[in-house]
Design an enzyme around this catalytic site. Structure first.
Site, PDB file in Angstrom:
ATOM      1  N   ASP A 188      48.518  38.439  42.256  1.00 18.81           N
ATOM      2  CA  ASP A 188      47.816  38.778  41.013  1.00 18.81           C
ATOM      3  C   ASP A 188      48.811  39.449  40.065  1.00 18.81           C
ATOM      4  O   ASP A 188      49.069  40.644  40.145  1.00 18.81           O
ATOM      5  CB  ASP A 188      46.642  39.713  41.303  1.00 18.81           C
ATOM      6  CG  ASP A 188      45.785  39.946  40.056  1.00 18.81           C
ATOM      7  OD1 ASP A 188      46.260  39.668  38.941  1.00 18.81           O
ATOM      8  OD2 ASP A 188      44.640  40.395  40.207  1.00 18.81           O
ATOM      9  N   HIS A 193      48.156  45.768  35.565  1.00 22.52           N
ATOM     10  CA  HIS A 193      48.438  46.591  36.730  1.00 22.52           C
ATOM     11  C   HIS A 193      49.897  47.064  36.799  1.00 22.52           C
ATOM     12  O   HIS A 193      50.288  47.690  37.784  1.00 22.52           O
ATOM     13  CB  HIS A 193      48.084  45.813  37.998  1.00 22.52           C
ATOM     14  CG  HIS A 193      46.694  45.270  37.984  1.00 22.52           C
ATOM     15  ND1 HIS A 193      45.574  46.071  37.966  1.00 22.52           N
ATOM     16  CD2 HIS A 193      46.231  43.981  37.934  1.00 22.52           C
ATOM     17  CE1 HIS A 193      44.487  45.311  37.932  1.00 22.52           C
ATOM     18  NE2 HIS A 193      44.857  44.049  37.911  1.00 22.52           N
ATOM     19  N   ILE A 208      46.219  50.268  35.917  1.00 24.60           N
ATOM     20  CA  ILE A 208      45.223  50.565  36.937  1.00 24.60           C
ATOM     21  C   ILE A 208      45.507  49.750  38.199  1.00 24.60           C
ATOM     22  O   ILE A 208      46.205  48.733  38.168  1.00 24.60           O
ATOM     23  CB  ILE A 208      43.793  50.275  36.447  1.00 24.60           C
ATOM     24  CG1 ILE A 208      43.612  48.778  36.123  1.00 24.60           C
ATOM     25  CG2 ILE A 208      43.467  51.145  35.243  1.00 24.60           C
ATOM     26  CD1 ILE A 208      42.185  48.403  35.760  1.00 24.60           C
ATOM     27  N   GLY A 211      41.345  45.967  41.646  1.00 20.88           N
ATOM     28  CA  GLY A 211      40.109  46.224  42.372  1.00 20.88           C
ATOM     29  C   GLY A 211      40.141  45.666  43.786  1.00 20.88           C
ATOM     30  O   GLY A 211      39.628  46.276  44.728  1.00 20.88           O
TER      31      GLY A 211
END
Length: 285
Positions: A188, A193, A208, A211
């Site tokens: 990803d 990120h 961040i 998830g």
């Protein structure tokens, strides 16, 4: 309307071959925090190829590593602004333990389109099977803000009644400052990120954590704490993404074990236990 529900549901499934090896599994495990302490026998089953067991959440990155949120938005009938997209939830059903090395066929389709009024929800289903039969089924719930309101089916509610009483077990897991940088190597590559400037444009003070990284960290904590480290006992795992995690924070993972299942809630310690994962259930043997 950018989402044509009928077209999306009627579209032919997309099928392709995926493969993975022990290095992919080890990299994923390191990305979700395995290997601390490095010589702990309980950790070596995640990091040493001669003892390798595959945590079921590896299914979210196996093969291409492309998350369902991205691939689902390229399906027929789906034309949306990425800035309006949220990964709302994830579920995995395990049909057999995942081998450390494998080649399989993955079939992707839009399984449902729901009208939530102010948002649309897509359910992207990925079914994976090898020559011995089904391996796993992934469902990614994709929320698209501002795309509801056409009078379609609202779909089921993902909200569960809160667990009763205090948790039986509570553990904390630290998120390393570099954890998102390591996890993204499993496939990803969203700059949200890693790139501070991109994160600010997206409305966050800094990059961040993925998830699905939190998702994997949580399952590992449940397996290690309540299932004796036996990854083969997991039968299914579902969660709703309720908030973000920043690298460097601490996850507080609360567990309520029951008959054949564990209810879980995850929060960010440093932000007054802000919710991170909710409506989370691990079913097991």
């Amino acid at each position: 309307m950018p989402i044509d529900a009928a077209k999306a549901l009627a579209a032919e499934p997309r099928t392709g071959e995926i493969s993975w090896n022990s290095k992919d599994v080890q990299l994923y495990h390191l990305g979700i925090g395995a290997g601390l302490p490095a010589t702990d026998p309980d950790e070596l089953r995640y990091t040493l190829e001669s003892r390798l067991h595959v945590l079921p959440s590896f299914a979210t990155v196996a093969g291409s590593g492309s998350p369902g949120v991205i691939s689902g938005l390229s399906m027929p009938g789906i034309e949306v602004d990425l800035a309006r997209v949220l990964h709302g939830g994830q579920s995995i059903v395990l049909h057999r333990p995942i081998p450390a090395t494998g080649t399989a066929t993955a079939t992707n389709r839009i399984a449902a389109v729901y009208d939530k009024g102010k948002a649309a929800v897509l359910v992207l289903r990925t079914e994976v099977a090898d020559t011995d039969g089904p391996l796993w089924t992934n469902d990614s719930q994709i929320f698209i803000k501002g795309e509801g309101g056409w009078g379609g089916d609202r779909g089921p509610s993902a909200r569960l009644e809160p667990p009763v009483g205090d948790p039986d077990r509570t553990v904390e897991r630290s998120v390393r400052e570099d954890q998102a940088l390591l996890y993204r190597l499993s496939g990803d590559w969203n700059p949200l990120h890693a790139d501070p400037e991109f994160a600010k444009v997206a409305g966050f003070e800094r990059p961040i954590l993925h998830g699905l990284c939190t998702y994997g960290m949580t399952l590992k904590a449940v397996v290690d704490t309540l299932l004796g480290g036996d990854v083969t006992r997991v039968r299914s795992y579902v969660t709703r993404f309720a908030g973000v995690v920043y690298p460097g924070e601490t996850l507080r993972i609360r567990m309520w074990p029951g008959e054949g299942s564990v209810r879980v809630a995850v929060s960010a310690v440093e932000r007054d236990d802000a919710p991170v994962l909710a409506d989370t259930v691990v079913e097991h043997t």
